[in-house]
Motif scaffolding. Sequence first.
Motif, mmCIF file in Angstrom:
data_model
loop_
_atom_site.group_PDB
_atom_site.id
_atom_site.type_symbol
_atom_site.label_atom_id
_atom_site.label_comp_id
_atom_site.label_asym_id
_atom_site.label_seq_id
_atom_site.Cartn_x
_atom_site.Cartn_y
_atom_site.Cartn_z
ATOM 1 N N LEU A 63 -28.250 -10.384 48.278
ATOM 2 C CA LEU A 63 -27.663 -11.289 49.501
ATOM 3 C C LEU A 63 -27.255 -10.603 50.809
ATOM 4 C CD1 LEU A 63 -25.386 -13.742 47.182
ATOM 5 C CD2 LEU A 63 -27.776 -14.362 48.408
ATOM 6 N N GLY A 64 -26.882 -9.154 50.522
ATOM 7 C CA GLY A 64 -26.561 -8.294 51.692
ATOM 8 C C GLY A 64 -27.795 -8.399 52.676
ATOM 9 N N PHE A 65 -29.056 -8.358 52.253
ATOM 10 C CA PHE A 65 -30.104 -8.487 53.203
ATOM 11 C C PHE A 65 -30.436 -9.681 54.060
ATOM 12 C CE2 PHE A 65 -31.649 -5.592 49.645
ATOM 13 C CZ PHE A 65 -32.111 -4.449 50.382
ATOM 14 N N LEU A 66 -30.020 -10.598 53.358
ATOM 15 C CA LEU A 66 -29.714 -11.842 53.877
ATOM 16 C C LEU A 66 -28.800 -12.228 55.026
ATOM 17 C CD1 LEU A 66 -30.946 -14.814 54.142
ATOM 18 C CD2 LEU A 66 -29.251 -15.474 52.136
ATOM 19 N N LEU A 67 -27.500 -11.730 54.554
ATOM 20 C CA LEU A 67 -26.619 -11.902 55.662
ATOM 21 C C LEU A 67 -26.649 -11.049 56.827
ATOM 22 C CD1 LEU A 67 -23.488 -12.055 52.830
ATOM 23 C CD2 LEU A 67 -24.611 -13.766 54.651
ATOM 24 N N ILE A 68 -27.425 -9.762 56.424
ATOM 25 C CA ILE A 68 -27.444 -8.633 57.517
ATOM 26 C C ILE A 68 -28.494 -9.389 58.492
ATOM 27 C CG2 ILE A 68 -28.500 -6.640 58.101
ATOM 28 C CD1 ILE A 68 -25.427 -6.288 57.507
ATOM 29 N N PHE A 69 -29.544 -10.004 58.049
ATOM 30 C CA PHE A 69 -30.587 -10.590 58.868
ATOM 31 C C PHE A 69 -29.852 -11.677 59.603
ATOM 32 C CE2 PHE A 69 -33.532 -14.238 58.950
ATOM 33 C CZ PHE A 69 -34.455 -13.687 60.163
ATOM 34 N N ILE A 70 -29.051 -12.487 58.972
ATOM 35 C CA ILE A 70 -28.433 -13.674 60.031
ATOM 36 C C ILE A 70 -27.676 -13.212 60.912
ATOM 37 C CG2 ILE A 70 -26.825 -15.475 59.878
ATOM 38 C CD1 ILE A 70 -27.954 -16.134 56.883
ATOM 39 N N PHE A 71 -26.684 -12.114 60.788
ATOM 40 C CA PHE A 71 -25.989 -11.730 61.625
ATOM 41 C C PHE A 71 -26.163 -10.647 62.474
ATOM 42 C CE2 PHE A 71 -22.728 -12.861 58.037
ATOM 43 C CZ PHE A 71 -22.024 -13.685 59.056
ATOM 44 N N SER A 72 -27.639 -9.802 62.191
ATOM 45 C CA SER A 72 -27.938 -9.224 63.137
ATOM 46 C C SER A 72 -28.649 -9.942 64.239
ATOM 47 C CB SER A 72 -29.329 -8.207 62.746
ATOM 48 O OG SER A 72 -30.256 -9.061 62.144
ATOM 49 N N VAL A 73 -28.934 -11.259 63.798
ATOM 50 C CA VAL A 73 -29.809 -12.112 64.835
ATOM 51 C C VAL A 73 -28.540 -12.731 65.598
ATOM 52 C CG1 VAL A 73 -31.041 -14.072 65.082
ATOM 53 C CG2 VAL A 73 -31.899 -12.613 63.793
ATOM 54 N N LEU A 74 -27.620 -13.114 65.152
ATOM 55 C CA LEU A 74 -26.389 -13.781 65.795
ATOM 56 C C LEU A 74 -25.652 -12.975 66.738
ATOM 57 C CD1 LEU A 74 -25.263 -16.233 62.792
ATOM 58 C CD2 LEU A 74 -26.817 -16.785 65.106
ATOM 59 N N LEU A 75 -25.113 -11.657 66.134
ATOM 60 C CA LEU A 75 -24.398 -10.879 66.817
ATOM 61 C C LEU A 75 -24.793 -9.828 67.583
ATOM 62 C CD1 LEU A 75 -21.951 -10.185 63.626
ATOM 63 C CD2 LEU A 75 -21.562 -11.653 65.620
ATOM 64 N N PHE A 76 -26.118 -9.303 67.185
ATOM 65 C CA PHE A 76 -26.569 -8.329 67.960
ATOM 66 C C PHE A 76 -27.994 -8.670 68.779
ATOM 67 C CE2 PHE A 76 -24.557 -6.408 64.362
ATOM 68 C CZ PHE A 76 -23.309 -5.805 65.214
ATOM 69 N N ASN A 77 -28.200 -9.990 68.800
ATOM 70 C CA ASN A 77 -29.355 -10.615 69.540
ATOM 71 C C ASN A 77 -30.724 -9.688 68.951
ATOM 72 O OD1 ASN A 77 -28.139 -12.286 70.964
ATOM 73 N ND2 ASN A 77 -27.364 -10.598 72.357
ATOM 74 N N GLU A 78 -30.745 -9.303 67.793
ATOM 75 C CA GLU A 78 -31.840 -8.739 67.239
ATOM 76 C C GLU A 78 -33.138 -9.817 67.151
ATOM 77 O OE1 GLU A 78 -31.196 -6.221 63.910
ATOM 78 O OE2 GLU A 78 -29.837 -4.847 65.028
ATOM 79 N N PRO A 79 -34.280 -9.552 67.132
ATOM 80 C CA PRO A 79 -35.366 -10.500 67.075
ATOM 81 C C PRO A 79 -35.547 -11.070 65.881
ATOM 82 C CG PRO A 79 -36.200 -8.327 67.191
ATOM 83 C CD PRO A 79 -34.827 -8.174 67.313
ATOM 84 N N PHE A 80 -35.587 -12.303 65.922
ATOM 85 C CA PHE A 80 -35.811 -13.281 64.567
ATOM 86 C C PHE A 80 -37.486 -13.149 64.512
ATOM 87 C CE2 PHE A 80 -37.369 -17.221 62.911
ATOM 88 C CZ PHE A 80 -36.650 -17.413 62.020
#
Length: 126
Positions: free
Chosen positions: A87-104
């Motif tokens: 689940l860490g992978f999922l949460l990191i994916f979500i927060f990386s997009v939301l907090l760090f504007n990483e590409p979706f």
Amino acid sequence: MQFVINHIYIFMTVIFAVCSQLVIKWKMSTFSFSSHETIIDKFYFAVSMLINPYIILSLVFTLFSGLSWMIAMTKFDISYAYPYVSLGFLLIFIFSVLLFNEPFSWNKFVGALIIVLGIIVSSKSS
């Protein structure tokens, strides 16, 4: 009720680990290793970051994650509990997009869905 409480230890493991990684990304993204020329300079810079209060907080989160995991291991078989760590992978994916504007990307999204599906299947097999 005890079943739910025991699962909280697994989820605390994941939450603390994710928080640790997000804090490290947040703080380290403000620095650049390229301004340090030699590998020794880069090493000293990395070690110097260990006195940064946010990095210390991140290390505390990592410690709490480990402690939560140790408690979870007294409650569950590792083959049951470990897939939840994904689940860490999922949460990191979500927060990386939301907090760090990483590409979706749809590939990452589908991969995250596969992880969730794998956790569901794995948790039903015990």
